[in-house]
Design a protein around this motif. Structure first.
Motif, PDB file in Angstrom:
ATOM      1  N   GLN A   1       0.836  -1.205   0.000  1.00 31.71           N
ATOM      2  CA  GLN A   1       0.000   0.000   0.000  1.00 31.71           C
ATOM      3  C   GLN A   1       0.874   1.260   0.000  1.00 31.71           C
ATOM      4  OE1 GLN A   1      -2.816  -0.343   3.122  1.00 31.71           O
ATOM      5  NE2 GLN A   1      -4.420   0.650   1.935  1.00 31.71           N
ATOM      6  N   VAL A   2       1.911   1.234   0.845  1.00 29.77           N
ATOM      7  CA  VAL A   2       2.828   2.375   0.913  1.00 29.77           C
ATOM      8  C   VAL A   2       3.422   2.629  -0.471  1.00 29.77           C
ATOM      9  CG1 VAL A   2       5.059   3.145   1.797  1.00 29.77           C
ATOM     10  CG2 VAL A   2       3.386   2.141   3.338  1.00 29.77           C
ATOM     11  N   ASN A   3       3.837   1.543  -1.113  1.00 28.24           N
ATOM     12  CA  ASN A   3       4.417   1.651  -2.445  1.00 28.24           C
ATOM     13  C   ASN A   3       3.448   2.316  -3.413  1.00 28.24           C
ATOM     14  OD1 ASN A   3       6.978   1.019  -2.741  1.00 28.24           O
ATOM     15  ND2 ASN A   3       6.693  -1.167  -3.133  1.00 28.24           N
ATOM     16  N   ALA A   4       2.173   1.879  -3.347  1.00 31.25           N
ATOM     17  CA  ALA A   4       1.178   2.402  -4.281  1.00 31.25           C
ATOM     18  C   ALA A   4       0.961   3.890  -4.057  1.00 31.25           C
ATOM     19  CB  ALA A   4      -0.137   1.648  -4.115  1.00 31.25           C
TER      20      ALA A   4
ATOM     21  N   ARG B   1       3.834   5.877  -5.295  1.00 28.48           N
ATOM     22  CA  ARG B   1       3.836   6.004  -6.748  1.00 28.48           C
ATOM     23  C   ARG B   1       2.839   7.080  -7.204  1.00 28.48           C
ATOM     24  NH1 ARG B   1       2.983   0.398  -8.863  1.00 28.48           N
ATOM     25  NH2 ARG B   1       4.272  -0.144  -7.089  1.00 28.48           N
ATOM     26  N   ALA B   2       1.687   7.104  -6.522  1.00 30.07           N
ATOM     27  CA  ALA B   2       0.683   8.112  -6.873  1.00 30.07           C
ATOM     28  C   ALA B   2       1.215   9.509  -6.611  1.00 30.07           C
ATOM     29  CB  ALA B   2      -0.592   7.879  -6.067  1.00 30.07           C
ATOM     30  N   LEU B   3       1.879   9.670  -5.462  1.00 28.09           N
ATOM     31  CA  LEU B   3       2.457  10.975  -5.113  1.00 28.09           C
ATOM     32  C   LEU B   3       3.474  11.404  -6.169  1.00 28.09           C
ATOM     33  CD1 LEU B   3       2.704  13.189  -2.917  1.00 28.09           C
ATOM     34  CD2 LEU B   3       4.655  11.917  -2.047  1.00 28.09           C
ATOM     35  N   ARG B   4       4.272  10.425  -6.575  1.00 28.63           N
ATOM     36  CA  ARG B   4       5.324  10.700  -7.541  1.00 28.63           C
ATOM     37  C   ARG B   4       4.726  11.171  -8.873  1.00 28.63           C
ATOM     38  NH1 ARG B   4       8.676   9.043 -11.012  1.00 28.63           N
ATOM     39  NH2 ARG B   4      10.883   9.512 -10.730  1.00 28.63           N
ATOM     40  N   ARG B   5       3.644  10.492  -9.243  1.00 28.01           N
ATOM     41  CA  ARG B   5       2.997  10.871 -10.498  1.00 28.01           C
ATOM     42  C   ARG B   5       2.470  12.305 -10.398  1.00 28.01           C
ATOM     43  NH1 ARG B   5      -0.675   6.228 -11.899  1.00 28.01           N
ATOM     44  NH2 ARG B   5       1.232   5.118 -11.410  1.00 28.01           N
ATOM     45  N   LEU B   6       1.938  12.629  -9.211  1.00 29.90           N
ATOM     46  CA  LEU B   6       1.409  13.976  -8.988  1.00 29.90           C
ATOM     47  C   LEU B   6       2.532  15.009  -9.130  1.00 29.90           C
ATOM     48  CD1 LEU B   6      -1.220  15.443  -8.012  1.00 29.90           C
ATOM     49  CD2 LEU B   6      -0.130  15.501  -5.775  1.00 29.90           C
TER      50      LEU B   6
END
Lengths: 178, 296
Positions: free
Chosen positions: B6-9, B12-17
């Motif tokens: 979950q942390v990874n996901a 990744r979302a933050l990174r995309r943002l």
């Protein structure tokens, strides 16, 4: 050396080499406009780092450095940085493919990326009615950058010793490592 | 394991943002550069002012080394150079004689005329610290800036000829746009026939001459000097000599030596007195006369 310290060391090394690659084209070696266009060292360096150690070149650092290069090298502000960041993310996603394909594939990928980026830049400039680069300048940039790329890779490989995970550490057919 | 996933996901979302944010900011900067150029260029000069002087410790050794190499190369040519110089000296002696004679006549004529010369130009000398590094603009960075009294638009010369104009001033650095830059257009006069022209840079070593008056009278070798039209440059600064290129177009072989540009003078021309409006008619001021004549 713990992995964490190693990672930060690599980041500092990336920062240092990137600053150097921005500074080198600024050297006052002659102001005649007839000389060859300078190679895009920063792009080559970032590409090479991202293929080998993508974690050493984090997204934000690449973006800030690219913007700095735009400012200092008198390019249209922000455009080349935008393209470099997009390319960096693409390389980061495909870095395994590039690393395992061997140097020739890497070189071809760099050539393709550079050409597409330069054309995209000219397209942007054309669409916004800014002055575009003449074709012979673009060809010069591509040729000089391509000549410099192997030297950048050699520099990273032998002097900074960034080689990425070597193929020896890959799991073999039975999943064992080393 | 699940928590880790979950942390990874979310990472990744933050990174995309963040990636999206960076792309938007960069695009916005480019659009802003296109729309409101002067403000972004000022931002650029502020960045350069902070960044480039700190880089000198990188630049200095490499620059020194490359100059040593080029000096060494010039040693190998020293014999030929010597011969050339001797021949040139012979020719120059003739010129010296001519110059002396001219100077004498000039002094005599001036004494006859009681000429008022314009007060001499004052100048600041600066060192060119960096190249623009890009084919997009032919420019260089100087180590003098607003603190030294540099202003936008001032002319720079290299001791012999015009080099360019100041465009972009920060506290301690400023940028020269060379005559060879595409954006450089300088009003000029071709001596001795006195026809006016514009010296227009086109990214080659010899800028083009455009809008030339009485073009058929112009011969190669005629001197091109600034005309002072438009009030940007002082008049009578040497630019170079007229040459014809392969297509028969007029170009200027620049007098300034762009290969070995190191120190330049920035001319601080004192602003000329402006003549505002049209003068009144010289002659009889009719309304006043009609008022005053009854009193007499």
């Amino acid at each position: 050396m713990t992995p964490k310290i190693r990672l930060w060391l690599l980041r500092v090394l990336f920062l240092g080499t990137a600053l150097l690659s921005i500074a080198i084209p600024l050297l006052p070696l002659g102001f005649s406009p007839d000389r060859l266009a300078m190679p895009d060292l920063f792009l080559g360096l970032t590409f090479a780092w991202l293929v080998r150690e993508p974690k050493a070149a984090p997204l934000i650092l690449v973006a800030v450095l690219a913007l700095l290069a735009d400012a200092v090298l008198m390019r249209p502000f922000g455009l080349w940085a935008l393209l470099v960041v997009v390319l960096a993310e693409l390389v980061r996603m495909n870095n395994r493919l590039l690393r395992e394909g061997g140097f020739l594939i890497e070189m071809l990928a760099f050539l393709g990326a550079l050409v597409i980026l330069l054309l995209a830049q000219n397209l942007f400039l054309f669409v916004t009615f800014s002055g575009t680069y003449p074709l012979n300048t673009l060809v010069e940039i591509v040729i000089t950058s391509l000549i410099c790329y192997p030297f950048i890779v050699l520099f990273l490989h032998y002097i900074i010793r960034v080689r990425g995970p070597s193929s020896k550490n890959q799991p073999d057919r039975l999943g064992k490592v080393g | 394991m699940a928590a880790n996933h979950q942390v990874n996901a979310s990472w990744r979302a933050l990174r995309r943002l963040v990636l999206g944010l960076i792309l938007v900011v960069l695009l916005a900067l480019f659009v802003l550069w296109r729309i409101d150029n002067p403000r972004v260029e000022r931002l650029r000069m502020a960045i350069v002012d902070r960044f480039v002087p700190n880089m000198e410790w990188v630049l200095a050794p490499v620059t020194r080394f490359s100059r040593i190499v080029s000096d060494y190369q010039s040693y190998t040519l020293i014999y030929e150079r010597n011969q050339e110089l001797r021949q040139e000296l012979q020719r120059m002696k003739g010129w010296q004689e001519a110059a002396l004679q001219l100077e004498q006549t000039n002094a005599q004529l001036r004494a006859l005329n009681n000429v008022q010369l314009s007060p001499g130009l004052r100048f600041v000398t600066g060192e060119v610290i960096t190249d623009s590094g890009s084919p997009f603009s032919q420019s260089g960075l100087l180590n003098v800036g607003r603190l030294d009294g540099i202003l936008d638009g001032q002319a720079t010369v290299d001791g012999l000829g015009l080099v360019g104009r100041i465009s972009g001033v920060a506290e301690q650095t400023s940028r020269i746009v060379f005559l060879t830059d595409v954006s450089s257009q300088v009003p000029a006069i071709i001596r001795p026939i006195g026809s006016r022209a514009i010296v227009h840079g086109d990214n080659s070593i010899a800028p083009r001459l455009q809008f030339v008056e009485s073009i058929e009278d112009i011969l190669p070798g005629m001197r091109v000097v600034t005309s002072g039209d438009g009030g940007v440059f002082p008049a009578d600064i040497l630019i170079g000599q007229v040459v014809f290129d392969n297509d028969g177009k007029l170009r200027v072989a620049l007098a300034a030596d762009f290969e070995t540009l190191e120190f330049v003078r920035i001319l601080r021309n004192s602003p000329l007195d402006k003549i505002d409006g049209v003068g009144g008619l010289v002659g009889i001021d009719t309304p006043e006369i009609t008022v005053e004549s009854p009193v007499e």
